[in-house]
Structure formats: C-alpha cells, structure tokens
Design an enzyme around this catalytic site. Structure first.
Site, mmCIF file in Angstrom:
data_model
loop_
_atom_site.group_PDB
_atom_site.id
_atom_site.type_symbol
_atom_site.label_atom_id
_atom_site.label_comp_id
_atom_site.label_asym_id
_atom_site.label_seq_id
_atom_site.Cartn_x
_atom_site.Cartn_y
_atom_site.Cartn_z
ATOM 1 N N SER A 187 -16.042 -3.014 30.737
ATOM 2 C CA SER A 187 -15.818 -3.753 29.497
ATOM 3 C C SER A 187 -14.436 -4.432 29.510
ATOM 4 O O SER A 187 -14.166 -5.237 30.391
ATOM 5 C CB SER A 187 -15.998 -2.814 28.296
ATOM 6 O OG SER A 187 -16.144 -3.541 27.102
ATOM 7 N N ASP A 211 -20.203 -4.599 33.254
ATOM 8 C CA ASP A 211 -20.474 -5.344 32.024
ATOM 9 C C ASP A 211 -19.165 -5.834 31.397
ATOM 10 O O ASP A 211 -18.777 -5.399 30.307
ATOM 11 C CB ASP A 211 -21.257 -4.499 31.014
ATOM 12 C CG ASP A 211 -22.120 -5.373 30.102
ATOM 13 O OD1 ASP A 211 -22.602 -6.422 30.568
ATOM 14 O OD2 ASP A 211 -22.310 -5.021 28.925
ATOM 15 N N HIS A 272 -24.786 -1.730 26.835
ATOM 16 C CA HIS A 272 -23.439 -1.961 27.374
ATOM 17 C C HIS A 272 -22.999 -0.775 28.216
ATOM 18 O O HIS A 272 -22.459 -0.932 29.316
ATOM 19 C CB HIS A 272 -22.481 -2.171 26.197
ATOM 20 C CG HIS A 272 -21.114 -2.632 26.572
ATOM 21 N ND1 HIS A 272 -20.864 -3.700 27.408
ATOM 22 C CD2 HIS A 272 -19.877 -2.174 26.180
ATOM 23 C CE1 HIS A 272 -19.560 -3.885 27.533
ATOM 24 N NE2 HIS A 272 -18.943 -2.971 26.811
#
Length: 320
Positions: A187, A211, A272
C-alpha cells in the site's frame, strides 16, 4: 429535458461526496473524484478516510518523518525476536546477526500499520523458510498511524529517502550487494520503497509493490515506478479503489483481474489485503504463474495468453 439532465448530473456528482455508511464498501468510489473511502488498518478493520482532509503540518513536523524509522532485523538465528539496527551506530550492526554476504529483504507496511502488523511476520517467516536472508522490517508507525491518511501520505517520500540512506549506510558499513537487495512494500509502503530505491539511484536488484496505494498516487511522480530498482514489479488486487490499477512497473500482475472482489472477499478492504497474503504464499511455493497481456482489459478479464512469468517469489535474479 434539460432540467432533468441537470438534476441527474447533480445527483451523480453529489454521490461522489456523500459519506458511505457500510464499513469496507467502496462501491461508491470514483478515482480522482470521491472524497471518502474506506481503508483497513493492520488488522483489516475498515476506517473511513477523508481524502480531502488538509495535511496536519504540525503533526507531520513533530513526527519528523523518516527520522523516526526503526529497522528490525530478523535472520534464521533470530527468526522471532527483532534486533534493532540504528543508522550511524555501527555497533548496532556488528553486535547483530546481520551478514553482508547474504541477500537482504526489506519489508515496509502501509497506513495504520506497524512493525508488528500481521503482514510483517507473515512475509518474514516465508522468506526465512526458503532462504538464509537478512530480513529487515521497517517500522514507520509514528507517522503511518496518524489518523489523517493525507498526513501519512505526505510523509511517504521522506520516509523512503531515510530508508534509502539507511541502506546506503548499512552496505557501506557492514557490507551488502545491491543486486541481492529486495524491497517489498504494501500500500503506502510500496511508495516508500519506491522512494528508497530512487534514493539509492535505482540500485536495488528487485522491488515489489503489493497493491500500491491508489488514492493521491495516480500519476504522482513520487509513486513507485520503474526507476526504483533494476527490476520493479507490482501485484494489484484492489485496482481502482485502494490500489492503483495502472501498470507502473516493469511487470504488473493482476491476479483474478486485479480488482475487488478477490476470492473470499466481499469488500474492497479485504481485497487490498490479499496482496501480502498472495505474495507470502508465492515466496513459499512459487506456484502463481501470470501470462502476458496485450492490454489492461485482458488483464481485468483474465484472458491473457502471452508469455508466462511467475508472480512474486523470493528469486533475486528475477526479471520480466
């Protein structure tokens, strides 16, 4: 009819700014337009984020950005108990189990996470199960745990620069091979390692973005990109919502189309979090094989039939 058209446009626009009420449900989200989005913490619990909240400059300054980074070393000699490495303190390294002759893996968490968040031991243990590595977990929780995503995101470049400078110092002090350095970030952490790699002049042999965070990062020159390492890859699992959907790396993998819902997930925050889980599994088994796509639409539809390349894994010489 003109009046009706105007009313419909107003309704469509207002929906982008309405506060969503179902935790974790980002079906309302329109990239670049929506004000609110749900984001998970280290335990996967959704938190509502105002993407237009102004940066808390005082909090950003008091957190001193990357100066608060902590570097936790794990090796096969200490797989569960971290040894703290301190920049400009050579004794912290010489008294540790760090071995400059071994490949080094660096793991970086995202917003509302810390060094003890589940993804870190998950990936650490996977690495140590398949190879004798120096595994360094970056804890940047003082800034990452700021309740304002905008404030944490604003500090990412500085956190990454400090990480890059730490690695330069570490290798100069205790040895290390840039071709045997693998940076892994989830992230916001993906953009941290992106900045770290560029601070080190793109020398890290391999950089993996799990991600990479999407909100505020689409088209951002400070995001993870191909200048961050010799070989840069990204694994997209919530593209268009919490993660970037665009191809930003030398190789971009889109498991199950790269978007929500991933198998077993009903909400975006779950999808996610699939990226670290898929990566840890790939390190242990190296069983995920992607096929080259002609375009992004083929990737979304999982209809790619080009050349094959393993997704993830711990191989240092991997190139795509």
């Amino acid at each position: 009819m003109k009046l009706l058209g105007v009313l419909l446009v107003c309704v469509a626009l207002s929906s982008c700014y309405a506060t969503p009420v179902i935790p974790g449900d980002n079906s309302h989200y329109v990239e670049g337009e929506s004000r609110y989005i749900w984001m998970p913490d280290g335990e996967g619990v959704p938190h509502l984020v105002d993407l237009q909240a102004p940066v808390d400059e005082q909090a950003l300054a008091s957190a001193r950005n990357g100066a608060d980074n902590q570097y936790w070393l794990f090796t096969r000699r200490n797989p569960n108990n971290a040894q703290i490495l301190v920049i400009n303190n050579a004794n912290s390294v010489s008294s540790s189990n760090y071995n400059g002759a071994l490949p080094t893996k660096v793991i970086v968490h995202g917003w509302n996470n810390n060094g003890n968040s589940p993804m870190n031991p998950l990936i650490t243990q996977a690495f140590l199960a398949v190879g004798d590595f120096n595994v360094i977990v970056l804890d940047w929780s003082r800034l990452a745990n700021n309740p304002l995503y905008s404030t944490a995101a604003a500090g990412v470049p500085n956190v990454g620069q400090h990480l890059g400078n730490f690695l330069i110092w570490l290798f100069n002090t205790a040895g290390g091979n840039w071709n045997n350095l693998h940076l892994v970030g989830f992230s916001l952490g993906a953009h941290v390692v992106g900045n770290a790699g560029r601070t080190a002049s793109g020398r890290p042999g391999r950089v993996t973005g799990l991600d990479p965070a999407g909100p505020s990062w689409g088209g951002n020159s400070l995001a993870l990109n191909t200048n961050s390492g010799v070989y840069v890859e990204s694994i997209h699992t919530d593209g268009g919502f919490l993660g970037i959907m665009d191809a930003i790396s030398n190789a971009d993998f889109y498991p199950n189309g790269g978007k929500n819902p991933q198998p077993g997930c009903w909400i975006s925050t779950c999808s996610h979090g699939r990226a670290p889980e898929l990566f840890a599994s790939s390190v242990r088994t190296n069983h995920f094989i992607g096929r080259q796509c002609g375009n992004i639409w083929e990737a979304e539809l999982s209809t790619c039939n080009g050349g094959s390349l393993h997704m993830g894994n711990a191989v240092m010489g991997k190139r795509g």
